[in-house]
Design an enzyme around this catalytic site. Structure first.
Site, PDB file in Angstrom:
ATOM      1  N   LYS A 172       0.844  -1.177   0.000  1.00 11.19           N
ATOM      2  CA  LYS A 172       0.000   0.000   0.000  1.00 11.19           C
ATOM      3  C   LYS A 172       0.888   1.239   0.000  1.00 11.19           C
ATOM      4  CE  LYS A 172       0.663   1.999   3.295  1.00 11.19           C
ATOM      5  NZ  LYS A 172       1.934   2.626   3.793  1.00 11.19           N
ATOM      6  N   TYR A 256      -4.324   4.111   6.359  1.00  7.39           N
ATOM      7  CA  TYR A 256      -4.658   3.039   7.317  1.00  7.39           C
ATOM      8  C   TYR A 256      -6.043   3.235   7.926  1.00  7.39           C
ATOM      9  CZ  TYR A 256       0.057   1.001   7.132  1.00  7.39           C
ATOM     10  OH  TYR A 256       1.220   0.392   6.724  1.00  7.39           O
TER      11      TYR A 256
END
Ligand code: NAD
Length: 404
Positions: A172, A256
């Site tokens: 990510k 996140y």
């Protein structure tokens, strides 16, 4: 139960812990610190026994290796970019039963290539450079690649890996724009290979328990979230460049809480407000933002407020509030020691994850191995990365600092 601390020695520790805590002994930390030894409070025997079972279960993780399909050959990964996160991923593969590192891709074949091939028993012929990367096509020991490169390189190496017929586990943020994410999804679809984004907390047992509590209805209808991921990024890091990072704290840390909230609600946020700020004038934040705060509203009416920063000290947490109870994960997004507390079903909850680094990565690597060997859809596919990127673009736009 004991709080984590000793396992927190990897990337986040190196990058952030010094700036957060220096070399402070854990005994000097405030009693509320997640790094302190932990006492079980306000919990009856039944609840304690139940949570102990969860804790025990998290040490005997539900590995695909334990399933009937373990007779299958471990999935061979080529690690691309041998930096901090790849180092952890490779350690995870060494512990995994269904995944192993079979090749390396590095710009430093004579140093990092030699070091890691010795560590993991990789032949010299399976050490590639970025120039010779496409030759992975001919290596039958490579089933998949793990993309541990700076953000702006994820798209190119995912597409090239797909064209070489390899499955892709990509770090990510998936890429630096939704257009790139779509390109990656298309390339993998065309090549008939799987694409998974490395959202490791999806595979963490404490997180899975939080989701189970929410789904059980014990905190009632979800109402709101508060997410935070703050830290200090070092000057000179590629993350602070627009070219390689694509954006700043939002792209790297804000993703996140964003992903977690989307994951828990199962909804896509519709309305955004955001403010961006760069107070520090040292030059560290010449190219990307220092801090971002944003709100999101989901179609159901759930609201969320989140913050992230590359130049602040603060919590790494997610608050989840329902009409009948609440949960707090803090730390929420670390590599281990996730602390879940709150009140659900009228009872207090207070529990620390017991797995140690790199256990989340073991679960992640084995999950994708299972998907590859048994033709399953990854739990965090490319589409998940694309949806986060669409929200990230919307947040930057709402803050008056569009990136797309
Ligand atoms: P890093 O700087 O430690 O490693 C990057 C690697 O890429 C290095 O081996 C470097 O040599 C290589 N590289 C190749 N070309 C490069 C270039 N032009 N500039 C800089 N490096 C180049 O970074 P990292 O912390 O390992 O992050 C890598 C990726 O992993 C990022 O996308 C990051 O967001 C992601 N990440 C994920 C997590 C997680 O918990 N899932 C944690 C940290 C990082």
């Amino acid at each position: 139960m004991e709080c984590k601390g000793e396992g927190y020695t990897t990337y986040l520790a190196e990058s952030f812990k010094k700036s957060w805590m220096g070399d402070v002994e854990t005994s000097l930390l405030p009693s509320t610190s997640p790094f302190r030894p932990h006492k079980v409070l306000d919990m009856d025997r039944r609840e304690f026994t139940k949570l102990s079972v969860f804790a025990l279960a998290s040490t005997c993780l539900p590995s695909y290796a334990q399933s009937a399909s373990f007779s299958q050959k471990p999935v061979g990964y080529a690690a691309i970019g041998l930096g901090r996160i790849s180092d952890i991923f490779m350690r995870a593969c060494a512990q995994a039963q269904t995944a192993k590192i079979t090749a390396l891709v590095t710009g430093h074949p004579d140093t990092k290539g030699v070091k890691y091939s010795a560590l993991y028993g990789i032949p010299k012929t399976a050490v590639y450079t970025y120039e010779t990367f496409d030759r992975i096509l001919d290596n039958k020991d490579i089933d998949a690649v793990y993309v541990g490169l700076p953000n702006s390189m994820h798209c190119e190496y995912t597409v090239r890996a797909a064209q070489a017929g390899k499955h892709v586990l990509c770090e990510k943020p998936m890429a630096i724009s939704s257009a790139e994410c779509r390109q990656m999804i298309d390339a993998c679809r065309q090549a008939n290979v799987k694409l998974m984004i490395a959202y490791r907390v999806h595979y963490d047992p404490t997180w899975m328990q939080a989701i189970e509590i929410i789904q059980s209805g014990k905190i009632g209808q979800l109402e709101s979230f508060q997410g935070s991921f703050l830290g200090q990024e070092q000057a000179g890091e590629w993350r602070l460049t627009r070219k390689l990072g694509g954006g700043g704290a939002l792209m790297d840390l804000g993703i996140y809480p964003l992903n977690a909230i989307r994951h828990i609600t199962g909804e896509e946020p519709a309305d955004f407000t955001a403010v961006v700020s760069t107070r520090e004038q040292s030059g560290r934040f010449n190219e990307v933002e220092q801090s971002m705060e944003w709100t999101m509203k989901f179609p159901s009416g759930i609201i969320a407020s989140c913050g992230c920063s590359y130049g602040q000290v603060g919590p790494c947490s997610l608050g989840i509030n329902g009409e009948k109870g609440y949960l707090v994960l803090e730390p929420a997004f670390y590599y281990d020691g996730i602390h879940l507390r709150g009140e659900a079903g009228g009872r207090p909850i207070d529990q620390f994850g017991t797995g140690k680094v790199p256990f989340q990565f073991v679960l992640e690597a084995e999950h994708f191995a299972d998907c590859i060997r048994n033709n399953k859809q990854p739990e965090s596919p490319g589409e998940e990365g694309l949806k986060d990127m669409l929200s990230i673009e919307a947040i930057y736009k709402a803050a008056g600092a569009p990136i797309a």
